[in-house]
Design a protein around this motif. Structure first.
Motif, PDB file in Angstrom:
ATOM      1  N   LEU A 151       0.813  -1.213   0.000  1.00 36.85           N
ATOM      2  CA  LEU A 151       0.000   0.000   0.000  1.00 36.85           C
ATOM      3  C   LEU A 151       0.846   1.263   0.000  1.00 36.85           C
ATOM      4  O   LEU A 151       0.421   2.297  -0.516  1.00 36.85           O
ATOM      5  N   GLY A 152       2.028   1.178   0.583  1.00 36.56           N
ATOM      6  CA  GLY A 152       2.902   2.348   0.649  1.00 36.56           C
ATOM      7  C   GLY A 152       3.325   2.848  -0.717  1.00 36.56           C
ATOM      8  O   GLY A 152       3.688   4.012  -0.875  1.00 36.56           O
ATOM      9  N   SER A 153       3.266   1.987  -1.719  1.00 37.21           N
ATOM     10  CA  SER A 153       3.704   2.383  -3.063  1.00 37.21           C
ATOM     11  C   SER A 153       2.550   2.755  -3.994  1.00 37.21           C
ATOM     12  O   SER A 153       2.771   3.039  -5.162  1.00 37.21           O
ATOM     13  N   VAL A 154       1.331   2.753  -3.473  1.00 31.79           N
ATOM     14  CA  VAL A 154       0.165   3.072  -4.304  1.00 31.79           C
ATOM     15  C   VAL A 154      -0.049   4.585  -4.318  1.00 31.79           C
ATOM     16  O   VAL A 154      -0.249   5.197  -3.264  1.00 31.79           O
ATOM     17  N   PRO A 155      -0.016   5.195  -5.510  1.00 32.61           N
ATOM     18  CA  PRO A 155      -0.246   6.641  -5.593  1.00 32.61           C
ATOM     19  C   PRO A 155      -1.662   6.992  -5.104  1.00 32.61           C
ATOM     20  O   PRO A 155      -2.619   6.266  -5.361  1.00 32.61           O
ATOM     21  N   GLY A 156      -1.764   8.073  -4.355  1.00 32.37           N
ATOM     22  CA  GLY A 156      -3.065   8.524  -3.875  1.00 32.37           C
ATOM     23  C   GLY A 156      -3.469   7.912  -2.545  1.00 32.37           C
ATOM     24  O   GLY A 156      -4.532   8.234  -2.018  1.00 32.37           O
ATOM     25  N   LEU A 157      -2.646   7.017  -1.998  1.00 31.05           N
ATOM     26  CA  LEU A 157      -2.905   6.423  -0.680  1.00 31.05           C
ATOM     27  C   LEU A 157      -1.826   6.867   0.286  1.00 31.05           C
ATOM     28  O   LEU A 157      -0.670   7.051  -0.085  1.00 31.05           O
ATOM     29  N   ARG A 158      -2.237   6.998   1.537  1.00 37.26           N
ATOM     30  CA  ARG A 158      -1.283   7.289   2.598  1.00 37.26           C
ATOM     31  C   ARG A 158      -1.671   6.441   3.796  1.00 37.26           C
ATOM     32  O   ARG A 158      -2.852   6.321   4.133  1.00 37.26           O
ATOM     33  N   LEU A 159      -0.689   5.818   4.418  1.00 38.49           N
ATOM     34  CA  LEU A 159      -0.957   4.998   5.591  1.00 38.49           C
ATOM     35  C   LEU A 159      -1.163   5.896   6.805  1.00 38.49           C
ATOM     36  O   LEU A 159      -0.434   6.869   7.006  1.00 38.49           O
ATOM     37  N   ALA A 160      -2.155   5.558   7.605  1.00 33.69           N
ATOM     38  CA  ALA A 160      -2.478   6.345   8.792  1.00 33.69           C
ATOM     39  C   ALA A 160      -1.433   6.104   9.875  1.00 33.69           C
ATOM     40  O   ALA A 160      -0.919   4.996  10.033  1.00 33.69           O
ATOM     41  N   ALA A 161      -1.133   7.158  10.601  1.00 35.79           N
ATOM     42  CA  ALA A 161      -0.263   7.037  11.767  1.00 35.79           C
ATOM     43  C   ALA A 161      -1.080   6.395  12.894  1.00 35.79           C
ATOM     44  O   ALA A 161      -2.323   6.465  12.878  1.00 35.79           O
ATOM     45  N   PRO A 162      -0.420   5.764  13.861  1.00 35.30           N
ATOM     46  CA  PRO A 162      -1.167   5.155  14.971  1.00 35.30           C
ATOM     47  C   PRO A 162      -2.094   6.175  15.636  1.00 35.30           C
ATOM     48  O   PRO A 162      -1.687   7.289  15.957  1.00 35.30           O
ATOM     49  N   GLY A 163      -3.368   5.813  15.764  1.00 40.22           N
ATOM     50  CA  GLY A 163      -4.357   6.675  16.397  1.00 40.22           C
ATOM     51  C   GLY A 163      -4.975   7.710  15.474  1.00 40.22           C
ATOM     52  O   GLY A 163      -5.908   8.406  15.852  1.00 40.22           O
ATOM     53  N   GLU A 164      -4.469   7.836  14.266  1.00 37.43           N
ATOM     54  CA  GLU A 164      -4.988   8.811  13.309  1.00 37.43           C
ATOM     55  C   GLU A 164      -6.265   8.279  12.658  1.00 37.43           C
ATOM     56  O   GLU A 164      -6.390   7.096  12.366  1.00 37.43           O
ATOM     57  N   ALA A 165      -7.221   9.175  12.426  1.00 32.93           N
ATOM     58  CA  ALA A 165      -8.451   8.793  11.735  1.00 32.93           C
ATOM     59  C   ALA A 165      -8.106   8.446  10.292  1.00 32.93           C
ATOM     60  O   ALA A 165      -7.239   9.060   9.675  1.00 32.93           O
ATOM     61  N   ALA A 166      -8.793   7.430   9.777  1.00 33.25           N
ATOM     62  CA  ALA A 166      -8.525   6.986   8.411  1.00 33.25           C
ATOM     63  C   ALA A 166      -9.825   7.009   7.613  1.00 33.25           C
ATOM     64  O   ALA A 166     -10.918   6.969   8.175  1.00 33.25           O
ATOM     65  N   ASN A 167      -9.687   7.065   6.293  1.00 32.29           N
ATOM     66  CA  ASN A 167     -10.851   6.976   5.418  1.00 32.29           C
ATOM     67  C   ASN A 167     -11.412   5.558   5.398  1.00 32.29           C
ATOM     68  O   ASN A 167     -12.603   5.352   5.263  1.00 32.29           O
ATOM     69  N   PHE A 168     -10.524   4.574   5.496  1.00 31.62           N
ATOM     70  CA  PHE A 168     -10.963   3.186   5.633  1.00 31.62           C
ATOM     71  C   PHE A 168      -9.862   2.387   6.300  1.00 31.62           C
ATOM     72  O   PHE A 168      -8.726   2.830   6.417  1.00 31.62           O
ATOM     73  N   ALA A 169     -10.229   1.200   6.775  1.00 36.49           N
ATOM     74  CA  ALA A 169      -9.276   0.360   7.500  1.00 36.49           C
ATOM     75  C   ALA A 169      -9.300  -1.053   6.935  1.00 36.49           C
ATOM     76  O   ALA A 169     -10.341  -1.569   6.548  1.00 36.49           O
ATOM     77  N   LEU A 170      -8.138  -1.652   6.898  1.00 40.58           N
ATOM     78  CA  LEU A 170      -8.008  -3.077   6.603  1.00 40.58           C
ATOM     79  C   LEU A 170      -7.821  -3.761   7.948  1.00 40.58           C
ATOM     80  O   LEU A 170      -6.849  -3.495   8.647  1.00 40.58           O
TER      81      LEU A 170
END
Length: 123
Positions: free
Chosen positions: A26-45
């Motif tokens: 996922l780190g290499s997918v353009p337009g995605l950013r991994l959430a920091a611990p505790g950070e709100a995300a748009n979606f979760a795996l």
């Protein structure tokens, strides 16, 4: 024209090796950013380890309960089960209730699904 905000993804996976592989991909997918611990995300795996399924031997259904379970898998009603097995409707209901208890099921369909997952019956 402004660039769109990246989609923030949270990865919550119990298996560390799998989590590392997913994060690397996922780190290499353009337009995605991994959430920091505790950070709100748009979606979760999210992946949790599944509890070990009971082995068929650990579920002790009587031969008659196995007969009833097979008929449940075919969608038979209590009346049809009773007729097919030559027992009373009351006895068929008793067997169905016993099966639900032993399989920790919430209903007839759930009982068949639990039994199939645990290898008690083959669909």
């Amino acid at each position: 024209m402004s660039e769109a905000e990246p989609i923030v993804v949270s990865v919550e996976i119990d298996d560390p090796a799998l989590a590392d592989r997913i994060v690397a991909l996922l780190g290499s997918v353009p337009g995605l950013r991994l959430a920091a611990p505790g950070e709100a995300a748009n979606f979760a795996l999210i992946s949790r380890e599944r509890p070990k399924a009971l082995e068929p031997a650990e579920i002790e259904l009587t031969p008659r309960e196995l007969d009833v379970l097979a008929l449940l898998a075919e969608g038979a009603s209590n009346k049809a089960i009773a007729r097919q097995l030559g027992i009373s409707v009351h006895t068929a209901k008793f067997h169905v209730g016993s099966i639900l208890d032993k399989l920790d099921a919430t209903g007839r369909t759930d009982a068949v699904a639990h039994a199939a997952r645990r290898g008690v019956i083959n669909l």
